[in-house]
Design a protein around this motif. Sequence first.
Motif, short mmCIF file in Angstrom:
data_model
loop_
_atom_site.label_atom_id
_atom_site.label_comp_id
_atom_site.label_asym_id
_atom_site.label_seq_id
_atom_site.Cartn_x
_atom_site.Cartn_y
_atom_site.Cartn_z
N LYS A 21 0.83 -1.20 0.00
CA LYS A 21 0.00 0.00 0.00
C LYS A 21 0.87 1.25 0.00
CE LYS A 21 -3.95 2.04 2.42
NZ LYS A 21 -4.89 1.91 3.58
N ALA A 22 2.07 1.16 0.61
CA ALA A 22 2.99 2.30 0.65
C ALA A 22 3.79 2.43 -0.64
CB ALA A 22 3.95 2.14 1.83
N GLY A 23 3.50 1.56 -1.63
CA GLY A 23 4.14 1.67 -2.93
C GLY A 23 5.41 0.87 -3.09
N CYS A 24 5.66 -0.08 -2.20
CA CYS A 24 6.89 -0.88 -2.27
C CYS A 24 6.70 -2.12 -3.16
CB CYS A 24 7.29 -1.34 -0.86
SG CYS A 24 7.63 0.02 0.27
N ASP A 25 7.80 -2.54 -3.75
CA ASP A 25 7.85 -3.82 -4.45
C ASP A 25 8.35 -4.85 -3.43
OD1 ASP A 25 8.01 -5.91 -6.21
OD2 ASP A 25 9.60 -5.05 -7.45
N VAL A 26 7.52 -5.84 -3.14
CA VAL A 26 7.82 -6.78 -2.05
C VAL A 26 8.01 -8.19 -2.59
CG1 VAL A 26 7.02 -7.74 0.14
CG2 VAL A 26 6.45 -5.37 -0.46
N ARG A 27 9.09 -8.81 -2.17
CA ARG A 27 9.30 -10.23 -2.43
C ARG A 27 9.36 -10.96 -1.10
NH1 ARG A 27 13.86 -10.80 -7.24
NH2 ARG A 27 12.99 -9.24 -8.67
N VAL A 28 8.84 -12.17 -1.07
CA VAL A 28 8.76 -12.94 0.16
C VAL A 28 9.66 -14.17 0.07
CG1 VAL A 28 7.27 -14.25 1.72
CG2 VAL A 28 6.44 -12.13 0.66
N VAL A 29 10.43 -14.40 1.11
CA VAL A 29 11.28 -15.57 1.25
C VAL A 29 10.83 -16.31 2.50
CG1 VAL A 29 13.63 -16.40 1.60
CG2 VAL A 29 13.21 -14.42 0.13
N MET A 30 10.71 -17.62 2.45
CA MET A 30 10.22 -18.40 3.59
C MET A 30 11.16 -19.55 3.91
SD MET A 30 6.15 -18.55 2.55
CE MET A 30 5.59 -19.15 4.14
N THR A 31 11.29 -19.85 5.19
CA THR A 31 11.96 -21.08 5.58
C THR A 31 10.96 -22.23 5.46
OG1 THR A 31 11.36 -20.85 7.92
CG2 THR A 31 13.45 -19.84 7.21
N GLN A 32 11.47 -23.45 5.51
CA GLN A 32 10.57 -24.61 5.41
C GLN A 32 9.58 -24.65 6.57
OE1 GLN A 32 10.48 -26.68 2.66
NE2 GLN A 32 11.88 -25.08 1.93
N SER A 33 10.05 -24.29 7.77
CA SER A 33 9.15 -24.32 8.93
C SER A 33 8.11 -23.21 8.86
CB SER A 33 9.95 -24.21 10.22
OG SER A 33 10.73 -23.04 10.25
N ALA A 34 8.42 -22.11 8.19
CA ALA A 34 7.43 -21.02 8.06
C ALA A 34 6.20 -21.50 7.31
CB ALA A 34 8.07 -19.83 7.36
N LYS A 35 6.40 -22.41 6.35
CA LYS A 35 5.28 -22.90 5.53
C LYS A 35 4.30 -23.75 6.33
CE LYS A 35 7.84 -24.78 2.30
NZ LYS A 35 8.17 -25.46 1.02
N GLU A 36 4.70 -24.14 7.56
CA GLU A 36 3.78 -24.86 8.44
C GLU A 36 2.75 -23.91 9.07
OE1 GLU A 36 3.74 -28.15 8.76
OE2 GLU A 36 5.46 -28.30 7.38
N PHE A 37 3.04 -22.61 9.01
CA PHE A 37 2.16 -21.63 9.66
C PHE A 37 1.37 -20.79 8.65
CE2 PHE A 37 5.56 -22.49 12.66
CZ PHE A 37 4.88 -22.65 13.85
N ILE A 38 1.93 -20.54 7.48
CA ILE A 38 1.23 -19.76 6.45
C ILE A 38 1.74 -20.24 5.09
CG2 ILE A 38 2.91 -17.85 6.40
CD1 ILE A 38 0.43 -15.96 6.16
N THR A 39 0.87 -20.28 4.09
CA THR A 39 1.25 -20.89 2.82
C THR A 39 1.95 -19.91 1.89
OG1 THR A 39 -0.82 -20.34 1.69
CG2 THR A 39 -0.77 -22.38 2.98
N PRO A 40 2.85 -20.41 1.06
CA PRO A 40 3.48 -19.56 0.04
C PRO A 40 2.44 -18.95 -0.91
CG PRO A 40 4.73 -21.59 0.31
CD PRO A 40 3.48 -21.76 1.10
N MET A 41 1.36 -19.68 -1.18
CA MET A 41 0.33 -19.16 -2.08
C MET A 41 -0.28 -17.87 -1.53
SD MET A 41 -1.17 -19.69 -4.96
CE MET A 41 -0.94 -21.44 -5.32
N THR A 42 -0.50 -17.84 -0.22
CA THR A 42 -1.05 -16.62 0.39
C THR A 42 -0.10 -15.45 0.21
OG1 THR A 42 -2.25 -17.90 2.07
CG2 THR A 42 -1.81 -15.59 2.57
#
Length: 400
Positions: free
Chosen positions: A26-47
């Motif tokens: 919303k602030a106009g940034c270009d955002v890329r997301v990097v996740m650890t394997q354990s992070a995917k247990e809490f929220i999905t890459p698709m989201t």
Amino acid sequence: MKKIVIAITGSIAAYKSAHLVRLLKKAGCDVRVVMTQSAKEFITPMTMQALSGNAVVDNILDPAHEMGMGHIELSRWADAIVIAPCSANMLAKLANGIADDLVSAMCLASPKKIHIAPSMNRFMWDNPMTQTNVQTLLASHLYVMIEPDSGEQACGEVGQGRMAEPEVICDQVLSSLSPKYLPLSAQKVVITGGPTREAIDPVRYISNHSSGKMACSLADAFVDQGADVTLILGPCEAKPKLPMNIVHVESAQNMLDAVLANIHDADIFVGAAAVADYRVANIADQKMKKTDGQDGLTLSFVKNPDVLATVAALSDKPFVVGFAAETQNVIEYATKKLNAKNLDLICANDVSQGQVFGQDENNIVIIDTNNVKTTLSRSTKQDQAKKIVDLIIKKISITK
């Protein structure tokens, strides 16, 4: 357009990262997301892909991504890297230079400062190993710590360890990317805060109700204006939110020694601590025992050094601000203290009936050497700290 990498590690607070990405977009940034394997247990890459508008990367051994040395490419592409949430495990990896997943490898390859928003159980946060890792990262000057909040945690316990709110993280990251004019840049500030403890014997002491909240709020407000802050803090639970030099002390004499060790070249000194006026004349070496037939106990006291007056009496004294916590005749007693101790400003507050100590709000009257009074109506200590710092900036500007 600012380019930001959000790195997500394994923590229940990962759900907050979704909101953080939305705020940055919303602030106009270009955002890329990097996740650890354990992070995917809490929220999905698709989201995270849907919210960021970019493909999510989660594997350091992904042949397609690493064909272009992806972890290095990401670290060079980003204007800022933010690890939110940052688990205790990731803190330990970063502090020890371990790079066995995409997030840790990217950070090790980054030439830029990295914002870290820790999230973990309160005992994990307080664990000496975790705190050692935090101090190691801060000492490297490569990381910016966004202090975790205190409150109820997902595990049901209450304490510090909750990830800071996305709005706080977003504001801090964007501020770091858009430097503003900082009126106290290159100014050195020394602040005292909290109570002191005066020992009676190895297990007993005399102290007061000071929480240290006002001093910590002032320290944050000074840092926010660019100052180099040293906070000399008596025993209390309050902590500042922003990075700074903190010196922990116990007694009034400890506090004076720490002040004199740090006051050299200071531009501003704020004595917000509730320093004990007296200490026990003869501290017992062993625990004092109650004896049969003993109905009372008499202790002899001697005066403690006056930290505030000592600083104000220095030949090259800084701009000195004091606090007067009074239960009656508040303005009269504060004015006397201002004049008697050669202060430049004094902040007077009424502490009768427990109206200030330990509370999150306060009302203050600031008095200067011309007897001009500035009343700050009741509001949070954070808000009042900002107003006090703004007034100090104006006073310093006038005297220059």
